[in-house]
Every structure is written in C-alpha cells, then in structure tokens.
Design an enzyme around this catalytic site. Structure first.
Site, PDB file in Angstrom:
ATOM      1  N   ASP A   1       0.841  -1.195   0.000  1.00  0.00           N
ATOM      2  CA  ASP A   1       0.000   0.000   0.000  1.00  0.00           C
ATOM      3  C   ASP A   1       0.881   1.253   0.000  1.00  0.00           C
ATOM      4  O   ASP A   1       2.112   1.169   0.155  1.00  0.00           O
ATOM      5  CB  ASP A   1      -0.948   0.004   1.208  1.00  0.00           C
ATOM      6  CG  ASP A   1      -0.217  -0.050   2.548  1.00  0.00           C
ATOM      7  OD1 ASP A   1       1.024  -0.148   2.566  1.00  0.00           O
ATOM      8  OD2 ASP A   1      -0.894   0.016   3.588  1.00  0.00           O
TER       9      ASP A   1
ATOM     10  N   ASN B   1      -7.729   0.546  13.610  1.00  0.00           N
ATOM     11  CA  ASN B   1      -9.142   0.295  13.283  1.00  0.00           C
ATOM     12  C   ASN B   1      -9.318  -1.070  12.618  1.00  0.00           C
ATOM     13  O   ASN B   1     -10.385  -1.362  12.078  1.00  0.00           O
ATOM     14  CB  ASN B   1      -9.651   1.384  12.334  1.00  0.00           C
ATOM     15  CG  ASN B   1      -8.865   1.421  11.031  1.00  0.00           C
ATOM     16  OD1 ASN B   1      -7.766   0.870  10.958  1.00  0.00           O
ATOM     17  ND2 ASN B   1      -9.409   2.041  10.011  1.00  0.00           N
TER      18      ASN B   1
ATOM     19  N   HIS C   1      -7.530  -2.115   9.988  1.00  0.00           N
ATOM     20  CA  HIS C   1      -7.268  -2.138   8.546  1.00  0.00           C
ATOM     21  C   HIS C   1      -6.091  -3.046   8.201  1.00  0.00           C
ATOM     22  O   HIS C   1      -5.193  -3.282   9.003  1.00  0.00           O
ATOM     23  CB  HIS C   1      -7.109  -0.720   7.959  1.00  0.00           C
ATOM     24  CG  HIS C   1      -5.854   0.010   8.288  1.00  0.00           C
ATOM     25  ND1 HIS C   1      -5.731   1.374   8.134  1.00  0.00           N
ATOM     26  CD2 HIS C   1      -4.649  -0.407   8.746  1.00  0.00           C
ATOM     27  CE1 HIS C   1      -4.513   1.736   8.465  1.00  0.00           C
ATOM     28  NE2 HIS C   1      -3.836   0.686   8.855  1.00  0.00           N
TER      29      HIS C   1
ATOM     30  N   GLU D   1      -9.629   0.104   4.681  1.00  0.00           N
ATOM     31  CA  GLU D   1     -10.162   0.756   5.874  1.00  0.00           C
ATOM     32  C   GLU D   1     -11.510   0.156   6.267  1.00  0.00           C
ATOM     33  O   GLU D   1     -12.141  -0.558   5.471  1.00  0.00           O
ATOM     34  CB  GLU D   1     -10.332   2.249   5.598  1.00  0.00           C
ATOM     35  CG  GLU D   1      -9.022   2.972   5.292  1.00  0.00           C
ATOM     36  CD  GLU D   1      -8.180   3.263   6.531  1.00  0.00           C
ATOM     37  OE1 GLU D   1      -8.143   2.442   7.463  1.00  0.00           O
ATOM     38  OE2 GLU D   1      -7.557   4.331   6.564  1.00  0.00           O
TER      39      GLU D   1
HETATM   40  C1  GLP Z   1      -0.410   1.667   8.224  1.00  0.00           C
HETATM   41  C2  GLP Z   1      -0.269   0.897   6.902  1.00  0.00           C
HETATM   42  C3  GLP Z   1      -0.478  -0.581   7.072  1.00  0.00           C
HETATM   43  C4  GLP Z   1       0.142  -1.007   8.373  1.00  0.00           C
HETATM   44  C5  GLP Z   1      -0.687  -0.434   9.504  1.00  0.00           C
HETATM   45  C6  GLP Z   1      -0.074  -0.628  10.867  1.00  0.00           C
HETATM   46  O1  GLP Z   1      -1.144   2.811   8.078  1.00  0.00           O
HETATM   47  N1  GLP Z   1      -1.166   1.374   5.883  1.00  0.00           N
HETATM   48  O2  GLP Z   1       0.034  -1.289   5.969  1.00  0.00           O
HETATM   49  O3  GLP Z   1       0.163  -2.404   8.474  1.00  0.00           O
HETATM   50  O4  GLP Z   1      -1.021   0.926   9.261  1.00  0.00           O
HETATM   51  O5  GLP Z   1       1.055   0.174  11.030  1.00  0.00           O
HETATM   52  P1  GLP Z   1       2.070  -0.005  12.234  1.00  0.00           P
HETATM   53  O6  GLP Z   1       2.769  -1.300  12.004  1.00  0.00           O
HETATM   54  O7  GLP Z   1       3.011   1.178  12.119  1.00  0.00           O
HETATM   55  O8  GLP Z   1       1.271  -0.016  13.492  1.00  0.00           O
END
Ligand code: GLP
Length: 240
Positions: free
Chosen positions: A67, A136, A138, A143
């Site tokens: 992403d 949330n 995702h 989302e």
């Molecule tokens: C981000 C990314 C995701 C990621 C998630 C968790 O916004 N879009 O691909 O897995 O949120 O991020 P983190 O590992 O920094 O908690």
C-alpha cells in the site's frame, strides 16, 4: 488461523521471517509482499538476513508492496515505498526477479492502481503476504467499511488512520487517501502472516480474531483464510 504468541518483538519478527521463508521455499518463483509501518521492521530485517545467508533464494521470486499514502513516493519520508527501499532492498545482497513498488505520487493515480492489478495478473497470486494491522483493524489501506470484493483500489483514509498517521511524518503531510492491494488479492494469497506487537494492538487483535467477520474490522476477514498465521508478542495477545 494459527495463533503464535511470542515472548517479545524480536521473537515475533524472527518467527514471521521464518514463516515467510518457508512459504517462499515452497514456490521459489512466487510473489512476496510485506506491509510497511513500524510492526514489520524486525521481520524484514530478519528476512533480508536469511536471504543474504542463502537460507532462502529470491532470485526467481517477485516482490510487490502492499500500500501507499496517495501523494507520497518511495523517496518521501514516512512513505511505505521508502520503508521498502531503506529497510529491505538496501539490506539485500541479492535481487528479486522483479519488483513493483506502488507510487502514491503518480500524476495518474488510477493508472497506478491499474498497474498494480496488472502486476498481480502477471505474477500473482501472492505466495506470502505479511500484514500489519491498523488501530481500526485495517489491512494495508483496506479501511473499515471496505468491500471484501475489491482488487487494488484508492480509498479515503478513516479518521482513526488520520489520527495515527502523524507518527510517520509529523505535521508535514496530511494525506486523505491511500492506494492498496485489495482484500480479494490478500485473501487469494497462499499464506498470510498477520503480525502485531504492543499493548496498544491488544484490543483490535481481540476483535479481529475472536469477533464476527465484518468489514467494520477488515482484518477479521482473515478468519476465513485457509492458511493464515497470526504472530503476536505477549502484549498484543493479552486480550485473547
Ligand atoms: C499503516 C499501513 C499498514 C500497516 C498499519 C499498521 O497505516 N497502511 O500497511 O500495516 O497501518 O502500522 P504499524 O505497524 O506502524 O502499526
């Protein structure tokens, strides 16, 4: 789902890297994807070490990013692309057969989405998908409320993601949209590895793993995946 609780972040990272390597060894010409963000840092480092030591061969394998923030490219601080470049590719002493990193700064973002789908058509389905989980629930930028039937798509960021995102780039940038692999592409992966660490993820992990399968918590869809590992540290597993 197979739930694996590790004593700490290091053990979680090592386990996720080993599971990734095992998946790729079964299909050495397969397609690998790692999430960006804080969670997978140790996993990509451990996986790169395994590649460099010759424990897993990537010479015939392909790589695709999960992403990106719309507006950011792989040279922008806080972008998923820069995470891939700096934390993964820069450490690798060997190369994938090919790789595709989503450019969120593309002038024609719809063409960029189409290019991601075209890469999947050429090299998919995913052999190993390593995912983090947002606050949330995702996956990538799928989302809450997302359709489970989508391939790559562009999507407005949820309020929760907008609240959390400043940890990546401070107040310098206020993205409104993400571009992401879709749930359909993730669910078609031969092996999914969801990783999470820290007490702040314990609630959403509980909802995703023990709650109903609902697009209100997108990661809950993984309950329906036939080959999904959930690798957690003790803090993230505390409410299971
Ligand atoms: C981000 C990314 C995701 C990621 C998630 C968790 O916004 N879009 O691909 O897995 O949120 O991020 P983190 O590992 O920094 O908690």
């Amino acid at each position: 789902m197979e739930i694996i609780v590790c004593k700490d972040y290091e053990e979680m990272s090592r386990k996720a890297a080993e599971l990734s390597a095992e998946g790729l060894r079964q299909h050495p010409d397969g397609l690998l994807s790692f999430a960006g963000g804080d969670t997978p840092l140790g996993t990509v480092h451990a996986f790169a070490d395994m590649v460099n030591k010759g424990e897993v061969d990537i010479s015939r394998a392909h790589y695709v990013s999960l992403d990106e923030w719309v507006g950011l490219s792989n040279t922008d601080e806080g972008s998923c692309g820069l995470f891939n470049e700096r934390e993964f590719f820069a450490r690798l002493e060997k190369s994938f057969a090919s790789r595709h990193i989503i450019n969120g700064a593309a002038v024609d973002i719809e063409a960029e989405r189409d290019a991601l789908n075209a890469y999947f058509a050429a090299h998919g389905p995913l052999t190993v998908s390593v995912l983090g989980i947002g606050m949330n629930g995702h996956l990538g930028f799928n989302e809450d409320g997302v359709s489970f039937d989508l391939d790559a798509h562009i999507i407005p960021l949820s309020d929760t993601t907008k609240r959390v995102m400043s940890k990546y780039f401070g107040e310098k940038f206020h993205p409104t949209h993400g571009i992401s692999q879709g749930i359909r592409q993730i669910m078609a992966a031969e092996r999914v590895i969801l990783i999470a660490n820290g007490a702040h993820k314990a609630d959403i992990i509980r909802q995703a793993i023990t709650g109903p399968v609902t697009n209100a918590v997108p990661a809950s869809v993984l309950q329906n995946h036939p080959n999904c590992y959930v690798v957690l540290d003790e803090a993230a597993a505390a409410k299971l």
